[in-house]
Design an enzyme around this catalytic site. Structure first.
Site, PDB file in Angstrom:
ATOM      1  N   LEU A   1      39.221  40.635  50.517  1.00 45.02           N
ATOM      2  CA  LEU A   1      37.922  41.074  50.662  1.00 45.02           C
ATOM      3  C   LEU A   1      36.604  39.974  50.305  1.00 45.02           C
ATOM      4  O   LEU A   1      38.060  38.960  50.130  1.00 45.02           O
ATOM      5  CB  LEU A   1      37.936  42.144  49.674  1.00 45.02           C
ATOM      6  CG  LEU A   1      38.615  41.388  48.443  1.00 45.02           C
ATOM      7  CD1 LEU A   1      37.415  40.781  47.449  1.00 45.02           C
ATOM      8  CD2 LEU A   1      38.672  42.873  47.765  1.00 45.02           C
TER       9      LEU A   1
ATOM     10  N   PHE B   1      29.361  31.582  58.564  1.00 42.21           N
ATOM     11  CA  PHE B   1      30.039  30.405  58.532  1.00 42.21           C
ATOM     12  C   PHE B   1      29.181  29.066  58.788  1.00 42.21           C
ATOM     13  O   PHE B   1      30.186  28.184  58.580  1.00 42.21           O
ATOM     14  CB  PHE B   1      31.253  30.530  58.110  1.00 42.21           C
ATOM     15  CG  PHE B   1      31.392  30.941  56.717  1.00 42.21           C
ATOM     16  CD1 PHE B   1      32.034  30.493  56.273  1.00 42.21           C
ATOM     17  CD2 PHE B   1      31.606  32.616  56.915  1.00 42.21           C
ATOM     18  CE1 PHE B   1      32.682  31.863  54.826  1.00 42.21           C
ATOM     19  CE2 PHE B   1      32.039  33.322  55.990  1.00 42.21           C
ATOM     20  CZ  PHE B   1      32.567  32.822  55.066  1.00 42.21           C
TER      21      PHE B   1
ATOM     22  N   GLY C   1      32.297  26.765  46.872  1.00 47.26           N
ATOM     23  CA  GLY C   1      32.445  27.221  45.437  1.00 47.26           C
ATOM     24  C   GLY C   1      33.239  28.399  45.642  1.00 47.26           C
ATOM     25  O   GLY C   1      34.009  28.907  46.138  1.00 47.26           O
TER      26      GLY C   1
ATOM     27  N   CYS D   1      38.191  30.977  45.409  1.00 46.58           N
ATOM     28  CA  CYS D   1      39.321  31.159  46.855  1.00 46.58           C
ATOM     29  C   CYS D   1      38.831  29.675  47.440  1.00 46.58           C
ATOM     30  O   CYS D   1      39.862  28.940  47.308  1.00 46.58           O
ATOM     31  CB  CYS D   1      39.100  32.170  47.594  1.00 46.58           C
ATOM     32  SG  CYS D   1      39.136  33.541  46.536  1.00 46.58           S
TER      33      CYS D   1
HETATM   34  P1  NAD Z   1      40.866  37.606  38.151  1.00 50.92           P
HETATM   35  O1  NAD Z   1      41.180  35.976  37.286  1.00 50.92           O
HETATM   36  O2  NAD Z   1      39.697  38.110  38.241  1.00 50.92           O
HETATM   37  O3  NAD Z   1      41.797  38.494  37.874  1.00 50.92           O
HETATM   38  C1  NAD Z   1      43.501  38.255  37.682  1.00 50.92           C
HETATM   39  C2  NAD Z   1      43.746  38.551  36.789  1.00 50.92           C
HETATM   40  O4  NAD Z   1      44.978  39.022  36.125  1.00 50.92           O
HETATM   41  C3  NAD Z   1      43.034  38.913  34.887  1.00 50.92           C
HETATM   42  O5  NAD Z   1      42.487  39.731  35.072  1.00 50.92           O
HETATM   43  C4  NAD Z   1      44.201  38.611  34.229  1.00 50.92           C
HETATM   44  O6  NAD Z   1      43.824  38.955  32.587  1.00 50.92           O
HETATM   45  C5  NAD Z   1      45.062  39.097  34.491  1.00 50.92           C
HETATM   46  N1  NAD Z   1      46.550  38.823  34.305  1.00 50.92           N
HETATM   47  C6  NAD Z   1      47.087  37.164  34.307  1.00 50.92           C
HETATM   48  N2  NAD Z   1      48.351  37.368  33.644  1.00 50.92           N
HETATM   49  C7  NAD Z   1      49.186  38.696  33.860  1.00 50.92           C
HETATM   50  C8  NAD Z   1      49.903  38.822  33.014  1.00 50.92           C
HETATM   51  N3  NAD Z   1      51.457  38.271  32.832  1.00 50.92           N
HETATM   52  N4  NAD Z   1      49.770  39.930  33.411  1.00 50.92           N
HETATM   53  C9  NAD Z   1      49.008  40.950  33.172  1.00 50.92           C
HETATM   54  N5  NAD Z   1      47.616  40.780  34.186  1.00 50.92           N
HETATM   55  C10 NAD Z   1      47.355  39.173  33.982  1.00 50.92           C
HETATM   56  O7  NAD Z   1      41.797  36.850  39.668  1.00 50.92           O
HETATM   57  P2  NAD Z   1      41.239  37.387  40.932  1.00 50.92           P
HETATM   58  O8  NAD Z   1      39.554  36.785  41.881  1.00 50.92           O
HETATM   59  O9  NAD Z   1      40.996  39.032  41.094  1.00 50.92           O
HETATM   60  O10 NAD Z   1      42.308  36.802  41.819  1.00 50.92           O
HETATM   61  C11 NAD Z   1      43.407  37.387  41.916  1.00 50.92           C
HETATM   62  C12 NAD Z   1      44.349  36.598  43.277  1.00 50.92           C
HETATM   63  O11 NAD Z   1      43.770  37.040  44.446  1.00 50.92           O
HETATM   64  C13 NAD Z   1      43.998  35.333  43.292  1.00 50.92           C
HETATM   65  O12 NAD Z   1      45.236  34.808  43.999  1.00 50.92           O
HETATM   66  C14 NAD Z   1      43.726  35.044  44.167  1.00 50.92           C
HETATM   67  O13 NAD Z   1      43.386  33.448  44.915  1.00 50.92           O
HETATM   68  C15 NAD Z   1      43.633  36.557  44.733  1.00 50.92           C
HETATM   69  N6  NAD Z   1      42.157  36.397  46.303  1.00 50.92           N
HETATM   70  C16 NAD Z   1      41.228  36.032  45.239  1.00 50.92           C
HETATM   71  C17 NAD Z   1      39.445  36.894  46.174  1.00 50.92           C
HETATM   72  C18 NAD Z   1      38.269  36.775  45.098  1.00 50.92           C
HETATM   73  O14 NAD Z   1      37.246  36.975  45.518  1.00 50.92           O
HETATM   74  N7  NAD Z   1      38.268  36.850  44.256  1.00 50.92           N
HETATM   75  C19 NAD Z   1      39.799  37.598  47.547  1.00 50.92           C
HETATM   76  C20 NAD Z   1      41.399  37.155  48.241  1.00 50.92           C
HETATM   77  C21 NAD Z   1      42.624  37.117  47.311  1.00 50.92           C
END
Ligand code: NAD
Length: 433
Positions: free
Chosen positions: A151, A250, A258, A261
């Site tokens: 996403l 892109f 930035g 990701c």
């Molecule tokens: P984020 O920082 O917004 O969310 C992570 C959440 O995990 C936080 O709310 C944090 O409090 C929680 N957390 C951390 N340690 C924890 C634990 N031990 N137990 C329970 N909760 C815990 O991160 P995000 O942007 O949602 O990204 C999450 C993953 O998905 C990453 O690996 C990222 O690379 C991947 N990802 C992100 C996107 C994006 O657009 N943001 C898209 C695809 C994939």
């Protein structure tokens, strides 16, 4: 199906809400009790179009709940997604400590067969470690599946509801079948569910993000050459995009990519390459070009003001790393503002959704304006950093009247150069004549 999503951030919250929307019972878990308390009170911690309505409806219909209690969430769910953050460590590798802590906690909480799915972006081999960590804690049966998320923030709900593809990494037909059933409502228009081995699945996500980052850096480098040779990158881009082998997405030059990701995932893939003595030379260049791009923008400002920024004031439009999100993780705006502050400039900033986040990052070091016009009061230049839709067609007379000097540095090429200059502005953009 009963689903637990562990990690209720940008990904976990969208994933949880969307699975609830398709009829599942979903519990979103986070160890940030403040976040969970706010969600329980109906406060959505992120800006993501369409998400509040989805959450409200599914909470009301008792399909979506929030908790800090991982154990009970795991015990009542057959399907468990790990969606915690995997930020960059000082070496550039992905920090997997949260993923591993959650894996161990799942192992300890096991009460019957589970499918544990890594949704977080994790380097090749992580799912194997997750399996080992759970295995250490339980004798019960479980499967570990890799299911990377594609996403885009700003369009996350749409992307999740109508994905281009679903990638499922598993060597177990039973787990593959459960994932097929879970995703069936999202692929009714024919998008493929690609079932591959776990390592391939983990690699797909990094390869896709690295490739997109590479397109951006490639276009930024081409735009720099356009400036040097006197070509126009807008027309170069259109000429390239018309080629069906290339396509139009892109290809926009700017102040660099930035977000949470692209920078982190390119670094992590470079690091994986080093670990496996397979240098990722293209990606090293992609990262270097990206790091330069914000500097080039700032240098243009410095050059225009002949190095004297101490008595200068700049209005910055846009703080989030891209439009339609409040996320400022690794945002070019941070790099740009920090460099200008170091040179002694005063900054006033405005962003439609990221003001709170901006205040958290900069505190009182910069001013925050209530709207994009007030942001320019007495400014020596407007710096356009994030291309929010509402910035595209502003009232230029009002802008000019507010500013001390009518100078615009357009870091996203959203304005038409001829028109702006006719209005009496000094105008700089990226890679255009
Ligand atoms: P984020 O920082 O917004 O969310 C992570 C959440 O995990 C936080 O709310 C944090 O409090 C929680 N957390 C951390 N340690 C924890 C634990 N031990 N137990 C329970 N909760 C815990 O991160 P995000 O942007 O949602 O990204 C999450 C993953 O998905 C990453 O690996 C990222 O690379 C991947 N990802 C992100 C996107 C994006 O657009 N943001 C898209 C695809 C994939």
């Amino acid at each position: 199906m009963n689903i637990a999503v562990i990690g209720t951030g940008y990904v976990g919250l969208v994933v949880g809400a969307c699975f609830a929307e398709s009829g599942n019972e979903v519990v979103c878990v986070d160890n940030n009790s403040d976040k969970i308390a706010k969600l329980e009170m109906g406060h959505i911690p992120i800006y993501e179009p369409g998400l509040p309505e989805l959450i409200e409806r599914n909470v009301r219909d008792h399909r979506l709940t929030f908790t800090t209690d991982l154990k009970s969430a795991v015990q009542k769910s057959k399907i468990i997604f790990i969606a915690v953050g995997t930020p960059t460590t000082s070496s550039g590798a992905a920090d997997l400590s949260a993923v591993y802590a959650v894996a161990t906690a799942i192992g300890k909480a096991m009460n019957e067969y589970k499918v544990v799915i890594t949704k977080s972006t994790v380097p090749v081999g992580t799912a194997d470690t997750v399996r080992d960590l759970i295995d250490k804690e339980t004798n019960l049966e479980f499967d570990v599946v890799s299911n990377p998320e594609f996403l885009k923030q700003g369009a996350a709900v749409d992307d999740f509801m109508r994905p281009d593809r679903i990638v499922v990494g598993t060597d177990n037909p039973r787990a593959a079948e459960i994932l097929r059933e879970l995703y069936a409502p999202f692929v009714r228009t024919g998008s493929p569910i690609l079932v591959v081995d776990i390592r391939t699945s983990e690699m797909v996500k990094y390869a896709a993000n690295a490739f997109l980052a590479a397109r951006i850096s490639f276009m930024n480098e081409i735009s720099n050459l356009c400036e040097a040779v006197g070509a126009d990158v807008d027309m170069v881009r259109k000429g390239m995009a018309a080629d069906s082998r290339i396509g139009s997405a892109f290809l926009f030059p700017g102040v660099g990519y930035g977000g949470s990701c692209f920078p982190k995932d390119t670094r992590a893939l470079i690091q994986t390459g080093r670990e496996f003595t397979t240098p990722m030379r293209i990606l090293e260049a992609v990262e270097a070009v990206n790091n330069d791009q914000a500097h080039r923008f700032v240098n243009r400002v410095i050059d225009h003001f002949k190095g004297k920024l101490k008595d200068k004031r700049f209005g910055v439009w846009g703080l989030s790393f891209k439009p339609r999100t409040n996320d400022m993780r690794d945002a070019p705006a941070i790099r740009i503002i920090e460099q200008l502050l170091r040179k002694g400039a005063a900054i006033s900033a405005y962003d439609p959704e990221a003001m709170e986040e901006g205040k958290r990052i900069f505190g009182s070091r910069i001013e925050f304006a209530p709207n994009n016009y007030d942001c320019l009061t007495g400014a020596d230049a407007l710096l356009l950093v994030t291309e929010w839709q509402e910035f595209r067609n502003p009232n230029f007379e009002r802008i000019k009247a507010a500013m001390r000097n009518p100078v615009i540095f357009d870091g996203r090429n959203i304005f038409e150069a001829g028109h702006i200059r006719d209005l009496g502005f000094t105008y700089f953009s990226i890679g255009r004549k």
